[in-house]
Design a protein around this motif. Sequence first.
Motif, PDB file in Angstrom:
ATOM      1  N   ASP A 107      10.360  -3.307  -6.533  1.00  0.00           N
ATOM      2  CA  ASP A 107      10.659  -4.288  -7.586  1.00  0.00           C
ATOM      3  C   ASP A 107       9.988  -3.901  -8.905  1.00  0.00           C
ATOM      4  N   VAL A 108      10.149  -2.623  -9.266  1.00  0.00           N
ATOM      5  CA  VAL A 108       9.653  -2.138 -10.557  1.00  0.00           C
ATOM      6  C   VAL A 108      10.819  -1.498 -11.305  1.00  0.00           C
ATOM      7  N   PRO A 109      10.755  -1.377 -12.627  1.00  0.00           N
ATOM      8  CA  PRO A 109      11.868  -0.775 -13.378  1.00  0.00           C
ATOM      9  C   PRO A 109      11.954   0.726 -13.157  1.00  0.00           C
ATOM     10  N   ALA A 110      13.170   1.239 -13.281  1.00  0.00           N
ATOM     11  CA  ALA A 110      13.417   2.681 -13.222  1.00  0.00           C
ATOM     12  C   ALA A 110      14.120   3.097 -14.505  1.00  0.00           C
ATOM     13  N   VAL A 111      13.856   4.326 -14.957  1.00  0.00           N
ATOM     14  CA  VAL A 111      14.489   4.801 -16.182  1.00  0.00           C
ATOM     15  C   VAL A 111      14.991   6.224 -15.982  1.00  0.00           C
ATOM     16  N   ALA A 112      16.199   6.481 -16.480  1.00  0.00           N
ATOM     17  CA  ALA A 112      16.799   7.813 -16.434  1.00  0.00           C
ATOM     18  C   ALA A 112      16.278   8.632 -17.607  1.00  0.00           C
ATOM     19  N   VAL A 113      15.880   9.863 -17.344  1.00  0.00           N
ATOM     20  CA  VAL A 113      15.308  10.728 -18.378  1.00  0.00           C
ATOM     21  C   VAL A 113      16.208  11.942 -18.591  1.00  0.00           C
ATOM     22  N   HIS A 114      16.383  12.305 -19.845  1.00  0.00           N
ATOM     23  CA  HIS A 114      17.116  13.526 -20.198  1.00  0.00           C
ATOM     24  C   HIS A 114      16.179  14.709 -19.978  1.00  0.00           C
ATOM     25  N   HIS A 115      16.650  15.682 -19.197  1.00  0.00           N
ATOM     26  CA  HIS A 115      15.807  16.820 -18.823  1.00  0.00           C
ATOM     27  C   HIS A 115      15.220  17.535 -20.040  1.00  0.00           C
ATOM     28  N   MET A 116      16.039  17.751 -21.067  1.00  0.00           N
ATOM     29  CA  MET A 116      15.554  18.484 -22.236  1.00  0.00           C
ATOM     30  C   MET A 116      14.637  17.628 -23.098  1.00  0.00           C
ATOM     31  N   GLU A 117      14.815  16.324 -23.098  1.00  0.00           N
ATOM     32  CA  GLU A 117      13.840  15.472 -23.793  1.00  0.00           C
ATOM     33  C   GLU A 117      12.494  15.550 -23.081  1.00  0.00           C
ATOM     34  N   GLY A 118      12.524  15.658 -21.756  1.00  0.00           N
ATOM     35  CA  GLY A 118      11.283  15.844 -21.025  1.00  0.00           C
ATOM     36  C   GLY A 118      10.556  17.095 -21.482  1.00  0.00           C
ATOM     37  N   HIS A 119      11.288  18.217 -21.576  1.00  0.00           N
ATOM     38  CA  HIS A 119      10.684  19.456 -22.070  1.00  0.00           C
ATOM     39  C   HIS A 119      10.150  19.270 -23.490  1.00  0.00           C
ATOM     40  N   LEU A 120      10.967  18.656 -24.350  1.00  0.00           N
ATOM     41  CA  LEU A 120      10.600  18.511 -25.755  1.00  0.00           C
ATOM     42  C   LEU A 120       9.304  17.719 -25.919  1.00  0.00           C
ATOM     43  N   LEU A 121       9.117  16.690 -25.095  1.00  0.00           N
ATOM     44  CA  LEU A 121       7.957  15.823 -25.240  1.00  0.00           C
ATOM     45  C   LEU A 121       6.734  16.313 -24.472  1.00  0.00           C
ATOM     46  N   ALA A 122       6.898  17.336 -23.624  1.00  0.00           N
ATOM     47  CA  ALA A 122       5.777  17.801 -22.797  1.00  0.00           C
ATOM     48  C   ALA A 122       4.526  18.161 -23.607  1.00  0.00           C
ATOM     49  N   PRO A 123       4.658  18.815 -24.782  1.00  0.00           N
ATOM     50  CA  PRO A 123       3.441  19.131 -25.544  1.00  0.00           C
ATOM     51  C   PRO A 123       2.686  17.887 -26.021  1.00  0.00           C
ATOM     52  N   LEU A 124       3.368  16.745 -26.072  1.00  0.00           N
ATOM     53  CA  LEU A 124       2.716  15.512 -26.529  1.00  0.00           C
ATOM     54  C   LEU A 124       1.784  14.932 -25.475  1.00  0.00           C
ATOM     55  N   MET A 125       1.827  15.489 -24.252  1.00  0.00           N
ATOM     56  CA  MET A 125       0.888  15.061 -23.208  1.00  0.00           C
ATOM     57  C   MET A 125      -0.495  15.647 -23.407  1.00  0.00           C
ATOM     58  N   GLU A 126      -0.588  16.703 -24.204  1.00  0.00           N
ATOM     59  CA  GLU A 126      -1.860  17.403 -24.343  1.00  0.00           C
ATOM     60  C   GLU A 126      -2.794  16.641 -25.292  1.00  0.00           C
ATOM     61  N   ASP A 127      -4.058  17.046 -25.323  1.00  0.00           N
ATOM     62  CA  ASP A 127      -5.004  16.488 -26.280  1.00  0.00           C
ATOM     63  C   ASP A 127      -4.579  16.906 -27.691  1.00  0.00           C
ATOM     64  N   ASP A 128      -4.801  16.031 -28.678  1.00  0.00           N
ATOM     65  CA  ASP A 128      -4.417  16.272 -30.073  1.00  0.00           C
ATOM     66  C   ASP A 128      -2.932  16.599 -30.197  1.00  0.00           C
ATOM     67  N   PRO A 129      -2.055  15.694 -29.738  1.00  0.00           N
ATOM     68  CA  PRO A 129      -0.613  15.970 -29.783  1.00  0.00           C
ATOM     69  C   PRO A 129      -0.073  15.898 -31.209  1.00  0.00           C
ATOM     70  N   PRO A 130       1.011  16.618 -31.496  1.00  0.00           N
ATOM     71  CA  PRO A 130       1.636  16.517 -32.817  1.00  0.00           C
ATOM     72  C   PRO A 130       2.343  15.175 -32.976  1.00  0.00           C
ATOM     73  N   GLU A 131       2.502  14.761 -34.205  1.00  0.00           N
ATOM     74  CA  GLU A 131       3.239  13.533 -34.496  1.00  0.00           C
ATOM     75  C   GLU A 131       4.528  13.883 -35.213  1.00  0.00           C
ATOM     76  N   ALA A 132       5.590  13.152 -34.893  1.00  0.00           N
ATOM     77  CA  ALA A 132       6.868  13.357 -35.578  1.00  0.00           C
ATOM     78  C   ALA A 132       6.706  12.940 -37.045  1.00  0.00           C
ATOM     79  N   PRO A 133       7.472  13.577 -37.958  1.00  0.00           N
ATOM     80  CA  PRO A 133       8.556  14.529 -37.682  1.00  0.00           C
ATOM     81  C   PRO A 133       8.041  15.946 -37.471  1.00  0.00           C
ATOM     82  N   PHE A 134       8.780  16.706 -36.647  1.00  0.00           N
ATOM     83  CA  PHE A 134       8.501  18.116 -36.444  1.00  0.00           C
ATOM     84  C   PHE A 134       9.785  18.798 -35.971  1.00  0.00           C
ATOM     85  N   VAL A 135       9.734  20.112 -35.833  1.00  0.00           N
ATOM     86  CA  VAL A 135      10.869  20.881 -35.309  1.00  0.00           C
ATOM     87  C   VAL A 135      10.519  21.349 -33.908  1.00  0.00           C
TER      88      VAL A 135
END
Length: 345
Positions: A107-135
């Motif tokens: 009884d918890v929510p589920a969300v569908a994730v776009h595989h390439m958005e997952g890759h794109l956001l992976a660096p934001l998991m690290e310490d001192d992540p970049p903030e948008a906007p970026f390329v």
Amino acid sequence: MKVLGIETSCDETGVAVYDTGIAGAAGLRAHAVYSQIALHAEYGGVVPELASRDHVRKLLPLIRQTLAEAELTTDDLDGVAYTAGPGLVGALLVGAGVARSLAWALDVPAVAVHHMEGHLLAPLMEDDPPEAPFVALLVSGGHTQLVAVDAIGRYRLLGETLDDAAGEAFDKTAKMMGLPYPGGPQLAALAEQGTPGRFRFARPMTDRPGLDFSFSGLKTQVLLAWRDSDQSGQTRADIARGFEDAVVDTLAIKCERALDAAGSDVIVIAGGVGANKRLRARLQAMAAKRGGRACFPRPSLCTDNGAMIAFAGALRLQAGQHETAEVKVTPRWDMATLPAVATVD
């Protein structure tokens, strides 16, 4: 939120738990990846039916293992995220079915994730992540894309490959020269032993304006050079070095053009080829020269993994986005159609 992430888009089974209550890299409580390389090696490529069956065998044990490493139980989970596309439809359905069933049972929510958005956001998991906007340069076995990231969930495609992705070009070139599957990492390792400059190949589509890529002609050049050479061990390494240099130069030239076009000095690099040492060094030097920065995920999170899905899913769950109980996947999915992420007050 403690979010379980499930990745089954192709030939890796990935599971992770991400905790939004812990800042930086420590928010990744646990993650595990099972690779099917050995299973597909004798076929020289991924066999979709075998991939799906192996996900069925490995996914539940991997979930149990990951929760145990995170010192959590299913009752501690606040949400479930899963890769819904793009990818192999059978493989995607395994992860989506397990994720939706688990979310319904808990009884918890589920969300569908776009595989390439997952890759794109992976660096934001690290310490001192970049903030948008970026390329972002998304460079993997199946994709080579330059994307302007105006905000999380707001993406503009700047350029993409017109034929093989960079990772595919690595793999196919390696196969042409007789390297075992998967050839890309083997080719990169071989290039370390190569003589720089002995073989120089074209930097495709850099002699004209634009941000699109094409690697098919480069593959043909390498094939002809290999066919007409003495095919010795050193020559193989020298050709590998020449090929890698051509790909790295091409990606770097296009990245700098994309930064100019977007008016940014921050480049994020993600996807399997993002683990390439020479590419990392070249893009870091390019960004530093501009007074900007190049951001990468740790190497273990460059290839397909559940951590990037848990993280991307957590951001969307926090924004109040979730799915219905329907088990649905989207094997072909344009990232530009994703909704923006707006934090709920």
